[in-house]
Write a protein that holds these residues in place. Structure first.
Motif, short mmCIF file in Angstrom:
data_model
loop_
_atom_site.label_atom_id
_atom_site.label_comp_id
_atom_site.label_asym_id
_atom_site.label_seq_id
_atom_site.Cartn_x
_atom_site.Cartn_y
_atom_site.Cartn_z
N GLY A 46 4.20 13.51 -19.19
CA GLY A 46 5.40 14.40 -18.87
C GLY A 46 4.64 15.72 -18.32
N PRO A 47 5.75 16.69 -17.96
CA PRO A 47 5.11 17.83 -17.62
C PRO A 47 4.29 18.85 -18.47
N CYS A 64 17.49 -3.81 0.44
CA CYS A 64 16.50 -4.43 -0.73
C CYS A 64 16.58 -3.72 -1.88
N ASP A 65 17.45 -4.34 -2.86
CA ASP A 65 17.59 -3.78 -4.27
C ASP A 65 16.48 -3.04 -4.75
N VAL A 66 15.34 -4.04 -4.73
CA VAL A 66 14.13 -3.70 -5.53
C VAL A 66 13.53 -2.58 -4.80
N CYS A 67 13.60 -2.83 -3.65
CA CYS A 67 12.76 -1.47 -2.84
C CYS A 67 13.53 -0.17 -3.31
N GLY A 68 14.73 -0.30 -3.23
CA GLY A 68 15.66 1.03 -3.62
C GLY A 68 15.29 1.38 -4.96
N GLN A 69 15.11 0.30 -5.62
CA GLN A 69 15.01 0.70 -7.39
C GLN A 69 13.43 1.28 -7.54
N ILE A 70 12.75 0.94 -6.80
CA ILE A 70 11.32 1.53 -6.93
C ILE A 70 11.48 2.86 -6.51
N ALA A 71 11.79 3.31 -4.99
CA ALA A 71 12.16 4.49 -4.52
C ALA A 71 12.71 5.40 -5.54
N ASN A 104 12.96 9.70 -9.68
CA ASN A 104 13.46 10.13 -10.87
C ASN A 104 12.21 10.90 -11.61
N GLY A 105 11.12 10.24 -11.47
CA GLY A 105 9.85 10.65 -12.20
C GLY A 105 9.40 11.86 -11.66
N GLN A 106 9.55 11.96 -10.22
CA GLN A 106 9.26 13.43 -9.66
C GLN A 106 10.32 14.66 -10.28
N SER A 107 11.41 14.16 -10.41
CA SER A 107 12.52 15.04 -11.04
C SER A 107 12.36 15.65 -12.37
N LEU A 108 11.49 14.67 -13.24
CA LEU A 108 11.30 15.04 -14.54
C LEU A 108 9.99 15.63 -14.73
N ASP A 164 1.00 -1.20 -0.10
CA ASP A 164 -0.08 -0.01 0.22
C ASP A 164 0.83 1.29 0.02
N LEU A 165 2.10 1.15 0.72
CA LEU A 165 2.98 2.43 0.61
C LEU A 165 3.30 2.71 -0.74
N ILE A 166 3.64 1.69 -1.50
CA ILE A 166 4.31 1.79 -2.82
C ILE A 166 2.99 2.62 -3.60
N ASP A 167 1.82 2.29 -3.43
CA ASP A 167 0.66 2.72 -3.96
C ASP A 167 0.75 4.23 -3.75
N HIS A 168 0.91 4.27 -2.34
CA HIS A 168 0.73 5.77 -1.73
C HIS A 168 1.62 6.66 -2.17
N THR A 169 2.94 6.17 -2.43
CA THR A 169 3.98 7.05 -2.84
C THR A 169 3.71 7.48 -4.19
N LYS A 170 3.44 6.29 -5.04
CA LYS A 170 3.00 6.79 -6.64
C LYS A 170 1.91 7.82 -6.91
N ASN A 171 0.95 7.75 -5.95
CA ASN A 171 0.16 8.57 -6.03
C ASN A 171 0.50 10.07 -5.68
N GLU A 172 1.55 10.07 -5.04
CA GLU A 172 2.24 11.53 -4.79
C GLU A 172 3.23 12.03 -5.79
N VAL A 173 3.70 11.16 -6.69
CA VAL A 173 4.34 11.63 -7.81
C VAL A 173 3.76 12.61 -8.62
N GLY A 174 4.40 13.79 -8.55
CA GLY A 174 4.00 14.93 -9.69
C GLY A 174 3.29 16.06 -8.64
N THR A 175 3.51 15.66 -7.13
CA THR A 175 3.01 16.89 -6.37
C THR A 175 4.33 17.28 -5.57
N PRO A 176 4.29 18.37 -5.09
CA PRO A 176 5.22 18.69 -4.37
C PRO A 176 5.82 17.89 -2.97
#
Length: 186
Positions: free
Chosen positions: A146-147, A91-98, A103-107, A65-77
């Motif tokens: 994209g933006p 946890c490599d995959v956990c770090g890759q998801i974060a 990266n999506g936020q910065s773009l 659920d936290l992955i979903d929650h974070t994803k929903n925040e992408v694009g917001t400050p």
């Protein structure tokens, strides 16, 4: 002065009826407070902070659920993928998801879709301070824009099979993800 003292003593000399109840216990030490974990608007539930099978299962549900929650925040400050990292260790995959979210936020990307349905968990295995949680989960279709509003990428809905391994962190009194595996079902 003697008269006042005599009245006070006289008032106490009448027989009292015995109490029909026992006094309640008074705690002499304060309950330990756990450090808050997770985003302020989506904290780790107390059940996930118990070193039990139910606690490990609750943490597995929470982490997805936290992955979903974070994803929903992408694009917001307010995006902060740090809780994904804070609730994982090596946890490599956990770090890759974060990192992907950051990266999506910065773009300036915005995500629509990718909601994870309620996971279907397999048989949880707990061994000592480690918990292995297999699961399948349906992820809805994804569109990344994209933006400028132009579509960057889209993917259809997919069934993901995977598993998570959690280790009990006695310092933080919480299960921490040490491994996350996801495979797209074909």
């Amino acid at each position: 002065m003697l008269a006042v003292l005599a009245l006070a003593v006289a008032g106490c000399s009448e027989p009292e009826q015995p109490s029909t109840s026992l006094p309640t216990a008074v705690s002499t030490s304060a309950e330990p407070t756990l450090e808050a974990l997770g985003p302020a608007d989506f904290p780790v539930p107390p059940e996930a902070r118990e070193q039990t099978e139910a606690g490990a299962m609750t943490m597995a549900t929470y982490y997805l659920d936290l992955i979903d929650h974070t994803k929903n925040e992408v694009g917001t400050p307010a995006l902060d993928a740090e809780p994904l990292r804070a609730l994982s260790a090596d946890c490599d995959v956990c770090g890759q998801i974060a990192a992907s979210f950051e990266n999506g936020q910065s773009l300036g990307y915005r995500y629509s879709g990718t909601e994870l349905d309620e996971p279907d968990f397999g048989t949880l295995t707990v061994s000592g301070s480690s918990a292995d949680v297999p699961f399948t989960v349906q992820q809805s279709a994804l569109t990344v824009t994209g933006p400028d509003g132009a579509e960057v990428r889209s993917t259809p809905a997919v069934l993901l099979r995977g598993g998570m391994v959690f280790e009990w962190d006695s310092t933080r009194q919480a299960w921490v993800a040490t491994q996350l595996n996801l495979v797209q079902d074909t």
